[in-house]
Scaffold this active site. Structure first.
Site, PDB file in Angstrom:
ATOM      1  N   ASP A  78      55.428   7.937 -36.101  1.00  0.00           N
ATOM      2  CA  ASP A  78      55.029   7.240 -37.330  1.00  0.00           C
ATOM      3  C   ASP A  78      54.576   8.195 -38.427  1.00  0.00           C
ATOM      4  O   ASP A  78      53.809   7.817 -39.322  1.00  0.00           O
ATOM      5  CB  ASP A  78      53.908   6.229 -37.045  1.00  0.00           C
ATOM      6  CG  ASP A  78      54.378   5.066 -36.190  1.00  0.00           C
ATOM      7  OD1 ASP A  78      55.611   4.859 -36.120  1.00  0.00           O
ATOM      8  OD2 ASP A  78      53.537   4.386 -35.582  1.00  0.00           O
ATOM      9  N   LYS A 130      52.685  30.313 -25.541  1.00  0.00           N
ATOM     10  CA  LYS A 130      52.807  31.227 -26.673  1.00  0.00           C
ATOM     11  C   LYS A 130      51.554  31.069 -27.541  1.00  0.00           C
ATOM     12  O   LYS A 130      51.503  30.242 -28.447  1.00  0.00           O
ATOM     13  CB  LYS A 130      54.059  30.921 -27.511  1.00  0.00           C
ATOM     14  CG  LYS A 130      55.376  31.041 -26.733  1.00  0.00           C
ATOM     15  CD  LYS A 130      55.883  29.687 -26.315  1.00  0.00           C
ATOM     16  CE  LYS A 130      57.322  29.673 -25.826  1.00  0.00           C
ATOM     17  NZ  LYS A 130      57.680  30.616 -24.803  1.00  0.00           N
ATOM     18  N   LYS A 150      60.035  22.589 -30.458  1.00  0.00           N
ATOM     19  CA  LYS A 150      59.675  21.414 -29.662  1.00  0.00           C
ATOM     20  C   LYS A 150      58.754  20.560 -30.531  1.00  0.00           C
ATOM     21  O   LYS A 150      57.613  20.938 -30.804  1.00  0.00           O
ATOM     22  CB  LYS A 150      58.949  21.791 -28.376  1.00  0.00           C
ATOM     23  CG  LYS A 150      59.779  22.606 -27.389  1.00  0.00           C
ATOM     24  CD  LYS A 150      59.551  24.067 -27.562  1.00  0.00           C
ATOM     25  CE  LYS A 150      60.338  24.859 -26.521  1.00  0.00           C
ATOM     26  NZ  LYS A 150      60.356  26.305 -26.833  1.00  0.00           N
ATOM     27  N   HIS A 199      64.865  26.451 -31.204  1.00  0.00           N
ATOM     28  CA  HIS A 199      63.914  26.597 -30.102  1.00  0.00           C
ATOM     29  C   HIS A 199      62.668  25.742 -30.308  1.00  0.00           C
ATOM     30  O   HIS A 199      61.701  25.824 -29.543  1.00  0.00           O
ATOM     31  CB  HIS A 199      63.534  28.091 -29.993  1.00  0.00           C
ATOM     32  CG  HIS A 199      62.861  28.477 -28.721  1.00  0.00           C
ATOM     33  ND1 HIS A 199      61.586  29.013 -28.671  1.00  0.00           N
ATOM     34  CD2 HIS A 199      63.281  28.419 -27.436  1.00  0.00           C
ATOM     35  CE1 HIS A 199      61.256  29.266 -27.422  1.00  0.00           C
ATOM     36  NE2 HIS A 199      62.252  28.918 -26.644  1.00  0.00           N
ATOM     37  N   HIS A 229      54.277  30.250 -19.453  1.00  0.00           N
ATOM     38  CA  HIS A 229      55.245  30.115 -20.541  1.00  0.00           C
ATOM     39  C   HIS A 229      54.576  29.908 -21.905  1.00  0.00           C
ATOM     40  O   HIS A 229      55.251  29.747 -22.917  1.00  0.00           O
ATOM     41  CB  HIS A 229      56.184  28.939 -20.225  1.00  0.00           C
ATOM     42  CG  HIS A 229      57.364  28.828 -21.118  1.00  0.00           C
ATOM     43  ND1 HIS A 229      57.513  27.822 -22.059  1.00  0.00           N
ATOM     44  CD2 HIS A 229      58.480  29.586 -21.240  1.00  0.00           C
ATOM     45  CE1 HIS A 229      58.652  27.963 -22.690  1.00  0.00           C
ATOM     46  NE2 HIS A 229      59.267  29.028 -22.230  1.00  0.00           N
ATOM     47  N   ASP A 238      39.167  36.910 -32.916  1.00  0.00           N
ATOM     48  CA  ASP A 238      37.880  36.993 -33.628  1.00  0.00           C
ATOM     49  C   ASP A 238      37.149  35.659 -33.771  1.00  0.00           C
ATOM     50  O   ASP A 238      36.374  35.474 -34.729  1.00  0.00           O
ATOM     51  CB  ASP A 238      38.096  37.601 -35.015  1.00  0.00           C
ATOM     52  CG  ASP A 238      38.523  39.059 -34.948  1.00  0.00           C
ATOM     53  OD1 ASP A 238      38.513  39.628 -33.848  1.00  0.00           O
ATOM     54  OD2 ASP A 238      38.880  39.616 -36.003  1.00  0.00           O
TER      55      ASP A 238
END
Length: 468
Positions: free
Chosen positions: A216, A388, A211, A209, A386, A393
């Site tokens: 370089d 995450k 991405k 999952h 979508h 704090d």
């Protein structure tokens, strides 16, 4: 006669599988559920268990993972000395699980939504002089894929090496014609655990999952955004997709490259050599402290779940979470409720619209117990959210690919960037509060009055949640 032989073989197989569940089952509740399913559903129960039920932590997909990390560059003295302060234990936990220490001298740039993200990605790809590593769960054909194809051809003509990994299930619609074009222009491309009978068939439920793009070895991207035109044009019936991504320069980008290298080793059996001369090149005027945390089903422990658990438990003033799939296990439920009941301002920002109805029922099935404990829940109404994100704090932030569910913790290969930086946390906090301001807050007094039909759907979603 053949019936007797079948019964004998089936009975022996059942005994072996049940013994395996008893010996290697990760959670008693799941183990009992699978044993009941095997006896209640002849043949079908065994089939489902072999495909999606086995404890992969006992059967590692990357058996030489530690050996591979031993061949990669070791943390220097400066990195090791960064294990201090309020989050020392979290840093140590992440290092023991993922082998990556926190690193200083990183330069970060927050990227919100598709256009901003892809403008930055294509700009970085254009600047590549040595190699491009690209890895996505969903890689869909369309305008973005065509732009990448054209850019890849141009960079390969310049002598740039391009390596690409796509998930065999998440990118199931990727056509053979497109893949052939990639190979024809010189892109090295592999599918992660493609759907086929044999070895990979039994790993159908374990997906990559992540991405990741690394240019370089020194400029990298990660977050929630996949290669899909829906991030630019929206999706019919769902609207615009909203997401958060991160551009990193410095040692953290090198760590993301090492995550790519481990996955490349799995799909190709090729051990890539790091670009050693880039490891000491640090971006100017940068101070962000970052630690890359990568986890998967073949790790000894649920890496990202432990990371989230620790961040929740360390919260003192506030804990803000944006995630489309909040389907937590009992440990995280207790941690979230304990934080809220202890006076921490705990807020969840979830998409009001859903890309999967049954999954949405499961997410909503936890709302009543959350609201009752004082957790505030906001439903984002515009398109599909979508991202995450966790911010707490004004000191710590998590951005990455892992959802708050068992699939991300137990079955998927995921990667998050943990950022120990006050200024960056304040940016994420402000963005979170702005999104909450345009969202619809759920109130406990109203939510408990929802129709009986909705409660039934939520119950069904909760029961089916282990399959998501």
């Amino acid at each position: 006669m053949w019936t007797t032989i079948f019964i004998v073989i089936y009975s022996l197989l059942t005994i072996v599988i049940v013994l395996s569940i008893i010996l290697h089952g990760a959670k008693p509740t799941k183990s009992l559920a699978w044993i009941m399913a095997i006896f209640a559903l002849p043949v079908g129960g065994i089939f489902l268990y072999l495909v999606i039920g086995r404890n992969r932590r006992k059967r590692k997909l990357i058996r030489l993972k530690k050996d591979l990390f031993n061949k990669l560059p070791k943390p220097n003295t400066e990195q090791v000395n960064l294990f201090n302060g309020r989050y020392k234990k979290l840093m140590t936990l992440n290092y023991k699980n993922s082998h990556f220490p926190p690193t200083a001298h990183n330069k970060l740039h927050l990227l919100k939504d598709g256009k901003t993200t892809f403008d930055s990605i294509f700009n970085a790809l254009e600047q590549a002089t040595l190699q491009i590593h690209i890895q996505y769960y969903i890689f869909e054909e369309g305008e973005l894929a065509d732009r990448l194809m054209a850019l890849f051809k141009k960079k390969i003509d310049e002598g740039i090496a391009i390596r690409m990994i796509y998930d065999g299930i998440g990118s199931f619609t990727l056509s053979k014609n497109y893949l052939k074009k990639l190979l024809d222009i010189g892109v090295e491309v592999y599918s992660f655990l493609p759907f086929k009978f044999g070895r990979y068939f039994y790993s159908l439920n374990y997906r990559n999952h992540r991405k990741i793009i690394v240019v370089d070895g020194k400029v990298a991207f990660t977050g929630g955004i996949n290669i899909s035109d829906k991030y630019l044009k929206g999706q019919v019936g769902l609207g615009k997709w909203h997401d958060m991504h991160l551009r990193l320069e410095g040692p953290a980008a090198t760590q993301l490259d090492q995550v790519f290298m481990t996955d490349w080793y799995l799909v190709s059996t090729q051990l890539l050599q790091p670009l050693q001369h880039l490891y000491n090149q640090l971006p100017m005027n940068s101070s962000e402290l970052v630690q890359i945390v990568a986890g998967g089903p073949d790790d000894d422990f649920p890496v990202l779940e432990q990371t989230y658990f620790s961040i929740i438990n360390k919260a003192k003033e506030y804990l803000y979470i944006t995630n489309p799939y909040i389907i937590p296990g009992q440990a995280l439920i207790q941690a979230l409720q304990t934080a809220a009941l202890s006076g921490v301002d705990v807020r969840l920002l979830v998409s009001e619209n859903a890309d999967n109805k049954v999954v949405s029922w499961s997410v909503h099935s936890y709302f009543e117990m959350f609201l009752k404990s004082g957790i505030r829940i906001f439903l984002f109404p515009d398109g599909f959210l979508h991202s995450k994100i966790i911010v707490s704090d004004d000191t710590i932030t998590s951005i990455g690919t892992a959802n708050l569910d068992d699939r991300s913790f137990e079955q998927n290969y995921e990667v998050n960037a943990i950022i120990y930086n006050k200024d960056f946390a304040k940016i994420l906090k402000a963005d979170f509060l702005n999104d909450c301001a345009v969202s619809n807050e759920l109130l406990y007094s109203d939510f408990i009055k929802r129709p009986w039909g909705k409660k039934l759907k939520e119950g069904v979603g909760k029961v089916l949640s282990p399959l998501f």
